[in-house]
Design a protein around this motif. Structure first.
Motif, PDB file in Angstrom:
ATOM      1  N   THR A  14       0.677 -10.904   4.339  1.00  0.00           N
ATOM      2  CA  THR A  14       0.450 -12.052   3.680  1.00  0.00           C
ATOM      3  C   THR A  14      -0.210 -11.683   2.377  1.00  0.00           C
ATOM      4  O   THR A  14       0.103 -12.299   1.422  1.00  0.00           O
ATOM      5  N   ASN A  15      -1.194 -10.855   2.477  1.00  0.00           N
ATOM      6  CA  ASN A  15      -1.847 -10.357   1.265  1.00  0.00           C
ATOM      7  C   ASN A  15      -1.022  -9.638   0.169  1.00  0.00           C
ATOM      8  O   ASN A  15      -0.869  -9.772  -1.136  1.00  0.00           O
ATOM      9  N   ALA A  55      -5.691 -10.579  -2.270  1.00  0.00           N
ATOM     10  CA  ALA A  55      -5.064 -10.913  -3.322  1.00  0.00           C
ATOM     11  C   ALA A  55      -4.892 -12.542  -3.540  1.00  0.00           C
ATOM     12  O   ALA A  55      -4.892 -13.170  -4.535  1.00  0.00           O
ATOM     13  N   LYS A  56      -5.132 -13.175  -2.477  1.00  0.00           N
ATOM     14  CA  LYS A  56      -5.099 -14.826  -2.328  1.00  0.00           C
ATOM     15  C   LYS A  56      -6.698 -15.304  -3.248  1.00  0.00           C
ATOM     16  O   LYS A  56      -6.393 -16.172  -3.940  1.00  0.00           O
ATOM     17  N   ASP A  59      -4.042  -4.496  -1.810  1.00  0.00           N
ATOM     18  CA  ASP A  59      -3.362  -4.769  -3.082  1.00  0.00           C
ATOM     19  C   ASP A  59      -3.922  -6.059  -3.604  1.00  0.00           C
ATOM     20  O   ASP A  59      -3.729  -7.182  -2.886  1.00  0.00           O
ATOM     21  N   LEU A  60      -4.145  -6.175  -4.806  1.00  0.00           N
ATOM     22  CA  LEU A  60      -4.548  -7.131  -5.316  1.00  0.00           C
ATOM     23  C   LEU A  60      -3.467  -7.587  -6.616  1.00  0.00           C
ATOM     24  O   LEU A  60      -3.438  -8.684  -7.370  1.00  0.00           O
ATOM     25  N   THR A  96      -4.150  -5.064 -15.383  1.00  0.00           N
ATOM     26  CA  THR A  96      -5.206  -5.129 -14.667  1.00  0.00           C
ATOM     27  C   THR A  96      -5.962  -3.991 -13.723  1.00  0.00           C
ATOM     28  O   THR A  96      -4.925  -3.479 -13.282  1.00  0.00           O
ATOM     29  N   ILE A  97      -7.157  -3.965 -13.865  1.00  0.00           N
ATOM     30  CA  ILE A  97      -7.714  -2.652 -12.846  1.00  0.00           C
ATOM     31  C   ILE A  97      -8.345  -3.183 -11.798  1.00  0.00           C
ATOM     32  O   ILE A  97      -9.254  -4.261 -11.769  1.00  0.00           O
ATOM     33  N   ASN A  98      -8.497  -2.781 -10.791  1.00  0.00           N
ATOM     34  CA  ASN A  98      -9.349  -2.838  -9.525  1.00  0.00           C
ATOM     35  C   ASN A  98     -10.353  -1.782  -9.082  1.00  0.00           C
ATOM     36  O   ASN A  98      -9.915  -0.539  -9.120  1.00  0.00           O
ATOM     37  N   LEU A  99     -11.468  -1.877  -9.470  1.00  0.00           N
ATOM     38  CA  LEU A  99     -12.663  -1.156  -9.480  1.00  0.00           C
ATOM     39  C   LEU A  99     -13.261  -1.127  -8.086  1.00  0.00           C
ATOM     40  O   LEU A  99     -13.819  -1.951  -7.695  1.00  0.00           O
TER      41      LEU A  99
END
Ligand code: MG
Ligand code: ZN
Length: 227
Positions: free
Chosen positions: A14-15, A97-98, A130-131, A33-36
């Protein structure tokens, strides 16, 4: 035990669907976009503040702040005159991610060049979610000990870039810099490592230069695809 495996698989599937939608959205709106990701207290928000100071004259920046509770970090970021939105996970130890999809409409995405998602302080499950980001950033600080790399390998394996904060405290922490570099390199030979200090400002310029260049090449790659 066996019941947990299909459940987890389902959650991650789902994610993935939401993450792909986010990625498409970021691509369409030209938002890099970065995910920290880091543990609590490693200085994520402080590093982010220094990063914003260096880049905000050349890039329009948005920030999504993930925390279990409070909007303290979003308030810190908003002082730098960038748009910051807080997500409170109400106990959940990671962003999914949602949750990110749910706040994107609060940003003028077309105008935002760089979106920073500051994940909930945790070195375990944020690595599995994962976003829709372009770049995964793993941040460790010298006060945490170099053994965190091998204890939480997934975060460092998945990282596109690794930051080591509080380098100014190196003489006092007994942090094994060589072990850290070797272990990161072993897990992830391609990830550049930037050693820096949000407190003294040392090394921040090298990191923001890398980030700016990654943004430029992403944008150029997109232009190239379209012609
Ligand atoms: Mg923070
Ligand atoms: Zn979690």
């Amino acid at each position: 035990m066996t019941k947990h495996i299909p459940m987890k698989h389902d959650v991650l599937q789902t994610n993935k669907t939401y993450a792909e939608q986010n990625r498409t959205r970021f691509y369409d709106e030209n938002t890099f976009t970065i995910n920290l990701i880091s543990s609590p207290g490693s200085g994520k928000t402080s590093v982010l503040e220094k990063t914003i100071k260096n880049l905000k004259t050349i890039m329009n920046i948005g920030v999504i702040e993930g925390d279990v509770a409070t909007d303290l970090d979003a308030a810190r970021i908003a002082k730098h005159n960038v748009k910051a939105v807080q997500i409170n996970t109400h106990g959940a130890c990671h962003l999914d991610a949602k949750m990110v999809a749910g706040v994107l409409s609060l940003f003028p995405l077309k105008e935002i060049d760089l979106m920073v998602i500051e994940n909930v302080g945790n070195l375990v499950c944020p690595a599995a979610f994962d976003l829709g980001e372009h770049v995964n950033v793993a941040l460790l600080s010298t006060t945490e000990g170099a053994d965190k790399v091998v204890k939480y390998p997934t975060v460092f394996e998945n990282a596109d870039v690794v930051l080591l904060n509080k380098i100014d405290l190196l003489p006092y922490t007994g942090f094994d810099l060589k072990q850290f570099r070797d272990d990161v390199h072993q897990l992830n030979p391609d990830a550049p490592i930037f050693e820096l200090s949000a407190h003294s400002g040392e090394g921040i310029g090298r990191w923001t230069k890398w980030l700016k260049e990654s943004w430029v090449s992403q944008t150029q790659a997109k232009d190239f695809d379209w012609t």
